[in-house]
Design a protein around this motif. Structure first.
Motif, mmCIF file in Angstrom:
data_model
loop_
_atom_site.group_PDB
_atom_site.id
_atom_site.type_symbol
_atom_site.label_atom_id
_atom_site.label_comp_id
_atom_site.label_asym_id
_atom_site.label_seq_id
_atom_site.Cartn_x
_atom_site.Cartn_y
_atom_site.Cartn_z
ATOM 1 N N ASN A 62 0.794 -1.225 0.000
ATOM 2 C CA ASN A 62 0.000 0.000 0.000
ATOM 3 C C ASN A 62 0.839 1.294 0.000
ATOM 4 O O ASN A 62 0.592 2.200 0.801
ATOM 5 C CB ASN A 62 -0.912 -0.045 1.247
ATOM 6 N N HIS A 65 -0.467 5.885 -3.758
ATOM 7 C CA HIS A 65 -1.722 6.580 -3.484
ATOM 8 C C HIS A 65 -2.007 7.563 -4.605
ATOM 9 O O HIS A 65 -1.092 8.028 -5.292
ATOM 10 C CB HIS A 65 -1.649 7.309 -2.142
ATOM 11 N N LYS A 74 -7.231 12.032 -0.569
ATOM 12 C CA LYS A 74 -6.588 10.793 -0.985
ATOM 13 C C LYS A 74 -7.678 9.856 -1.491
ATOM 14 O O LYS A 74 -8.548 9.441 -0.714
ATOM 15 C CB LYS A 74 -5.841 10.188 0.202
#
Ligand code: SF4
Length: 76
Positions: A62, A65, A74
């Motif tokens: 992860n 973004h 985001k």
């Protein structure tokens, strides 16, 4: 320039290569340290957005973004 931009925590990339598999147009693994690098950091809706969204979704740690530049939100 574009409506969305990539926020990428390269330091924590583990070189899994999943992003490069689903979005080879914008992501590739560095020959030097095996971490992912991207070519284009801003884009609008459409093919580029979908491609980078997919890359962000599949990253196992992860670190990719996508930010809406206008709102600062985001998205992923
Ligand atoms: S999927 Fe995530 S961890 Fe894997 S190479 Fe891409 S950014 Fe790095």
């Amino acid at each position: 320039m574009g409506k969305y931009k990539i926020e990428y925590d390269r330091e924590n990339c583990i070189g899994a290569g999943t992003c490069t598999a689903v979005c080879p147009k914008n992501w590739e693994l560095s020959a030097e340290d095996g971490k992912a690098d991207f070519h284009q950091d801003e884009f609008d809706e459409g093919e580029d957005y979908d491609c980078n969204m997919e890359a962000a979704k599949v990253c196992p740690v992860n670190v990719i973004h996508i930010i809406d530049k206008k709102t600062g939100k985001k998205i992923i």
